[in-house]
Design an enzyme around this catalytic site. Structure first.
Site, short mmCIF file in Angstrom:
data_model
loop_
_atom_site.label_atom_id
_atom_site.label_comp_id
_atom_site.label_asym_id
_atom_site.label_seq_id
_atom_site.Cartn_x
_atom_site.Cartn_y
_atom_site.Cartn_z
N CYS A 110 0.85 -1.20 0.00
CA CYS A 110 0.00 0.00 0.00
C CYS A 110 0.88 1.24 0.00
O CYS A 110 1.90 1.29 0.71
CB CYS A 110 -0.91 0.00 1.24
SG CYS A 110 -2.03 1.42 1.29
N HIS A 153 -9.14 -3.10 -3.11
CA HIS A 153 -8.16 -2.48 -2.22
C HIS A 153 -8.52 -1.01 -1.99
O HIS A 153 -8.49 -0.52 -0.86
CB HIS A 153 -6.76 -2.60 -2.85
CG HIS A 153 -5.67 -1.97 -2.06
ND1 HIS A 153 -4.73 -2.67 -1.34
CD2 HIS A 153 -5.37 -0.67 -1.86
CE1 HIS A 153 -3.91 -1.84 -0.73
NE2 HIS A 153 -4.27 -0.60 -1.03
N GLU A 154 -8.91 -0.31 -3.08
CA GLU A 154 -9.26 1.12 -2.95
C GLU A 154 -10.60 1.30 -2.24
O GLU A 154 -10.74 2.18 -1.40
CB GLU A 154 -9.30 1.80 -4.33
CG GLU A 154 -8.04 1.66 -5.16
CD GLU A 154 -6.76 1.98 -4.43
OE1 GLU A 154 -5.72 1.43 -4.79
OE2 GLU A 154 -6.79 2.76 -3.46
N HIS A 157 -10.19 1.29 1.42
CA HIS A 157 -9.68 2.54 2.00
C HIS A 157 -10.81 3.50 2.34
O HIS A 157 -10.71 4.25 3.31
CB HIS A 157 -8.72 3.25 1.02
CG HIS A 157 -7.29 2.75 1.08
ND1 HIS A 157 -6.55 2.74 2.24
CD2 HIS A 157 -6.49 2.28 0.11
CE1 HIS A 157 -5.34 2.26 1.98
NE2 HIS A 157 -5.27 1.98 0.70
C1 LIG Z 1 1.71 -0.15 -3.03
C2 LIG Z 1 2.23 -0.47 -4.42
C3 LIG Z 1 3.23 -1.57 -4.34
C4 LIG Z 1 2.89 0.81 -4.96
C5 LIG Z 1 1.09 -0.93 -5.31
N1 LIG Z 1 1.60 -1.15 -6.64
C6 LIG Z 1 1.52 -2.40 -7.14
O1 LIG Z 1 0.99 -3.30 -6.50
N2 LIG Z 1 2.10 -2.69 -8.35
C7 LIG Z 1 2.41 -1.89 -9.40
C8 LIG Z 1 2.28 -0.51 -9.42
C9 LIG Z 1 2.58 0.17 -10.59
F1 LIG Z 1 2.43 1.48 -10.67
C10 LIG Z 1 3.06 -0.49 -11.69
C11 LIG Z 1 3.20 -1.84 -11.62
F2 LIG Z 1 3.66 -2.48 -12.68
C12 LIG Z 1 2.89 -2.55 -10.51
C13 LIG Z 1 -0.05 0.08 -5.41
O2 LIG Z 1 0.05 1.03 -6.17
N3 LIG Z 1 -1.16 -0.13 -4.63
C14 LIG Z 1 -2.17 0.92 -4.64
C15 LIG Z 1 -2.49 1.44 -3.25
O3 LIG Z 1 -1.70 1.40 -2.31
N4 LIG Z 1 -3.69 1.96 -3.15
O4 LIG Z 1 -4.14 2.46 -1.97
C16 LIG Z 1 -1.44 -1.33 -3.84
C17 LIG Z 1 -1.96 -2.47 -4.72
C18 LIG Z 1 -2.18 -3.73 -3.89
C19 LIG Z 1 -3.27 -4.49 -4.58
C20 LIG Z 1 -3.97 -3.54 -5.47
C21 LIG Z 1 -3.32 -2.22 -5.38
ZN LIG Z 2 -3.57 1.23 -0.36
#
Ligand SMILES: CC(C)(C)[C@H](NC(=O)Nc1cc(F)cc(F)c1)C(=O)N(CC(=O)NO)CC1CCCC1
Ligand SMILES: [Zn+2]
Length: 183
Positions: A110, A153-154, A157
């Site tokens: 996250c 996930h969103e 939140h």
């Molecule tokens: C927390 C983080 C590791 C940054 C996660 N990214 C991710 O899972 N992979 C990713 C991101 C890219 F941009 C490009 C790519 F190829 C791979 C993410 O953005 N989130 C979003 C978040 O924290 N929202 O509050 C967490 C993810 C966990 C499962 C779904 C979203």
């Molecule tokens: Zn998150």
């Protein structure tokens, strides 16, 4: 523009609040919030901009993560079939979902959590989400696979739920951010 220091980290109460629905039609402020969250995600996935501003590459961002306790989030990613999802959504809600569950085999992270937490996060494998887009028009999305996980996930939140709340067998101590890190 949103940079990492505008992203609230675990330990801040806003991440444990239930966010408020927004009024429709969307105010200019709420439209700008959605747009700035979407812009952050695009910037974070641009190697040059991400390096210049030290952005963590993100696929989704919810308004509480920038300290706004409103039911708004943005996603910017492509699913397994290469379908692009790049949108802001207001007042999203799950109208139906599969019984079948799915999970990312390497678990989740996250943008608001600066630590690795082991364990898979069970999610609905398919779900239908209704909400309103940035123009205030109603939208219905039938989701499965990776994008379904991102949306869940969103959505969590917006209800003050962190991904690790859903990891089976995690101790309370593991669910608490270390005091020194809850800046
Ligand atoms: C927390 C983080 C590791 C940054 C996660 N990214 C991710 O899972 N992979 C990713 C991101 C890219 F941009 C490009 C790519 F190829 C791979 C993410 O953005 N989130 C979003 C978040 O924290 N929202 O509050 C967490 C993810 C966990 C499962 C779904 C979203
Ligand atoms: Zn998150």
């Amino acid at each position: 523009m949103i940079t990492m220091d505008q992203i609230v980290r675990e330990g801040h109460p806003v991440l444990r609040q239930v966010a408020q629905p927004v009024n429709l039609p969307l105010t200019v402020e709420d439209k700008n919030t959605l747009q700035s969250m979407l812009e952050f995600l695009k910037n974070s996935q641009d190697p040059d901009i991400a390096e210049k501003y030290d952005l963590r590459p993100g696929v989704g961002l919810a308004a509480p993560q920038i300290g706004v306790a409103k039911r708004l989030f943005a996603v910017h990613t492509t699913d397994e079939n290469g379908k692009e999802y790049s949108l802001g959504i207001a007042n999203p809600k799950v109208v139906s979902h599969s019984v079948e569950q799915n999970e990312l085999e390497n678990g989740e992270g996250c943008l608001s959590v600066d630590r690795e937490i082991e364990g898979v996060v069970p999610r609905h494998s398919r779900l239908t989400v209704k909400g309103f887009d940035q123009n205030g028009d109603p939208i219905t999305l039938r989701l499965r696979g990776y994008i379904a996980i991102v949306f869940q996930h969103e959505l969590d939140h917006l209800d003050g739920i962190m991904f690790y709340d859903r990891i089976e067998g995690l101790s309370d101590a593991q669910k608490r951010p270390l005091p020194g890190f809850a800046l």
